[in-house]
Design an enzyme around this catalytic site. Structure first.
Site, PDB file in Angstrom:
ATOM      1  N   ASP A  31       0.844  -1.204   0.000  1.00  0.00           N
ATOM      2  CA  ASP A  31       0.000   0.000   0.000  1.00  0.00           C
ATOM      3  C   ASP A  31       0.883   1.258   0.000  1.00  0.00           C
ATOM      4  OD1 ASP A  31      -2.281   1.528   0.165  1.00  0.00           O
ATOM      5  OD2 ASP A  31      -2.724   1.064   2.265  1.00  0.00           O
ATOM      6  N   THR A 115      -0.939 -11.326   3.230  1.00  0.00           N
ATOM      7  CA  THR A 115       0.145 -12.196   3.723  1.00  0.00           C
ATOM      8  C   THR A 115       1.312 -11.443   4.363  1.00  0.00           C
ATOM      9  OG1 THR A 115       1.389 -12.248   1.637  1.00  0.00           O
ATOM     10  CG2 THR A 115      -0.365 -13.891   1.910  1.00  0.00           C
TER      11      THR A 115
HETATM   12  N1  APR Z   1       5.206  -5.288  -4.667  1.00  0.00           N
HETATM   13  C1  APR Z   1       4.595  -6.478  -4.495  1.00  0.00           C
HETATM   14  N2  APR Z   1       4.316  -7.005  -3.307  1.00  0.00           N
HETATM   15  C2  APR Z   1       4.697  -6.296  -2.201  1.00  0.00           C
HETATM   16  C3  APR Z   1       5.331  -5.039  -2.284  1.00  0.00           C
HETATM   17  C4  APR Z   1       5.584  -4.537  -3.591  1.00  0.00           C
HETATM   18  N3  APR Z   1       6.173  -3.365  -3.775  1.00  0.00           N
HETATM   19  N4  APR Z   1       5.565  -4.612  -1.011  1.00  0.00           N
HETATM   20  C5  APR Z   1       5.105  -5.558  -0.170  1.00  0.00           C
HETATM   21  N5  APR Z   1       4.600  -6.588  -0.883  1.00  0.00           N
HETATM   22  C6  APR Z   1       3.984  -7.849  -0.432  1.00  0.00           C
HETATM   23  C7  APR Z   1       4.338  -8.342   0.941  1.00  0.00           C
HETATM   24  O1  APR Z   1       5.583  -9.022   0.940  1.00  0.00           O
HETATM   25  C8  APR Z   1       3.195  -9.305   1.189  1.00  0.00           C
HETATM   26  O2  APR Z   1       3.462 -10.580   0.629  1.00  0.00           O
HETATM   27  O3  APR Z   1       2.588  -7.687  -0.403  1.00  0.00           O
HETATM   28  C9  APR Z   1       2.025  -8.692   0.413  1.00  0.00           C
HETATM   29  C10 APR Z   1       0.962  -8.086   1.297  1.00  0.00           C
HETATM   30  O4  APR Z   1       1.587  -7.476   2.405  1.00  0.00           O
HETATM   31  P1  APR Z   1       1.148  -6.079   3.017  1.00  0.00           P
HETATM   32  O5  APR Z   1       1.493  -4.969   2.109  1.00  0.00           O
HETATM   33  O6  APR Z   1       1.672  -6.032   4.407  1.00  0.00           O
HETATM   34  O7  APR Z   1      -0.482  -6.187   3.001  1.00  0.00           O
HETATM   35  P2  APR Z   1      -1.486  -6.972   3.986  1.00  0.00           P
HETATM   36  O8  APR Z   1      -0.865  -8.115   4.659  1.00  0.00           O
HETATM   37  O9  APR Z   1      -2.711  -7.206   3.158  1.00  0.00           O
HETATM   38  O10 APR Z   1      -1.797  -5.914   5.096  1.00  0.00           O
HETATM   39  C11 APR Z   1      -2.535  -4.758   4.770  1.00  0.00           C
HETATM   40  O11 APR Z   1      -0.839  -3.249   5.481  1.00  0.00           O
HETATM   41  O12 APR Z   1       0.167  -1.585   4.345  1.00  0.00           O
HETATM   42  C12 APR Z   1      -0.836  -1.866   5.187  1.00  0.00           C
HETATM   43  O13 APR Z   1      -2.476  -0.222   4.630  1.00  0.00           O
HETATM   44  C13 APR Z   1      -2.183  -1.593   4.587  1.00  0.00           C
HETATM   45  O14 APR Z   1      -3.088  -1.740   6.760  1.00  0.00           O
HETATM   46  C14 APR Z   1      -2.976  -2.405   5.528  1.00  0.00           C
HETATM   47  C15 APR Z   1      -2.161  -3.661   5.726  1.00  0.00           C
END
Ligand code: APR
Length: 181
Positions: A31, A115
């Site tokens: 995000d 994840t």
């Molecule tokens: N590109 C692709 N995948 C990514 C990237 C990127 N640039 N950055 C992180 N990831 C991966 C992580 O390694 C993980 O496997 O995205 C997946 C989801 O992780 P998170 O971003 O932590 O999302 P989630 O687990 O759904 O949690 C959502 O996190 O960032 C906050 O605002 C968001 O509060 C919400 C929560």
């Protein structure tokens, strides 16, 4: 369907999916990376959407991203699996695919929703992601190009395995349904 290891913000597709929170106003993980790469106009459009429920999805423009659009979805926080997490995660993928079909997108890229910060077990989340996207693709014949963009080797291995099993099952029908790095 393809599985890659990479940064979703760099993909030139019709839409990338964001693993957002219910505020839609940005956060950490993917995000944060998407908001940073898309630029400040994104949060302005997100503010006008008035949030998003867990399991739902909403569309914005991609702004400075190579992707034309962003589908923001809110995955469930893992609480042990008995609080409706599988249904909610399935709903995320289904809604994203519905938006893609409605918008006639030909290509879409998903991160591994829930994840990271939300701690959904990677193998369980991967099974749901591939199953729902495959079902929707079979049903609607679109979008033709689905990318599972993994950011870590663990998820990459999980997705490769799941897609390989599915490919084996489908070999007799259509050898070109899946591809992977
Ligand atoms: N590109 C692709 N995948 C990514 C990237 C990127 N640039 N950055 C992180 N990831 C991966 C992580 O390694 C993980 O496997 O995205 C997946 C989801 O992780 P998170 O971003 O932590 O999302 P989630 O687990 O759904 O949690 C959502 O996190 O960032 C906050 O605002 C968001 O509060 C919400 C929560």
């Amino acid at each position: 369907m393809q599985v890659i290891l990479g940064n979703i913000t760099q993909l030139k597709v019709d839409a990338i999916v964001n693993a957002a929170n219910t505020s839609l106003l940005g956060g950490g993980g993917v995000d944060g990376a998407i908001h940073k790469a898309a630029g400040p106009e994104l949060v302005d459009e997100c503010r006008s959407l008035r949030g998003c429920k867990t399991g739902d999805a909403k569309l914005t423009k991609g702004y400075r991203l190579p992707a034309r659009f962003i589908i923001h979805t809110v995955g469930p926080v893992w609480q042990g699996g008995d609080c409706g997490e599988p249904e909610l995660l399935a709903q995320c993928y289904r809604k994203c695919m519905e938006i893609a079909i409605e918008q006639k997108f030909e290509s879409i890229a998903f991160p591994c929703i829930s994840t990271g910060i939300y701690k959904y077990p990677k193998d369980l989340a991967g099974e749901i992601a591939v199953k729902i996207c495959y079902e929707q693709m079979q049903k609607n014949g679109a979008p033709q190009n689905i990318t599972f963009c993994c950011f870590d080797w663990d998820n990459h291995e999980v997705y490769e395995r799941i897609v390989a099993v599915l490919r084996l099952k489908n070999d007799s029908q259509d050898e070109n349904v899946f591809s992977s790095d």
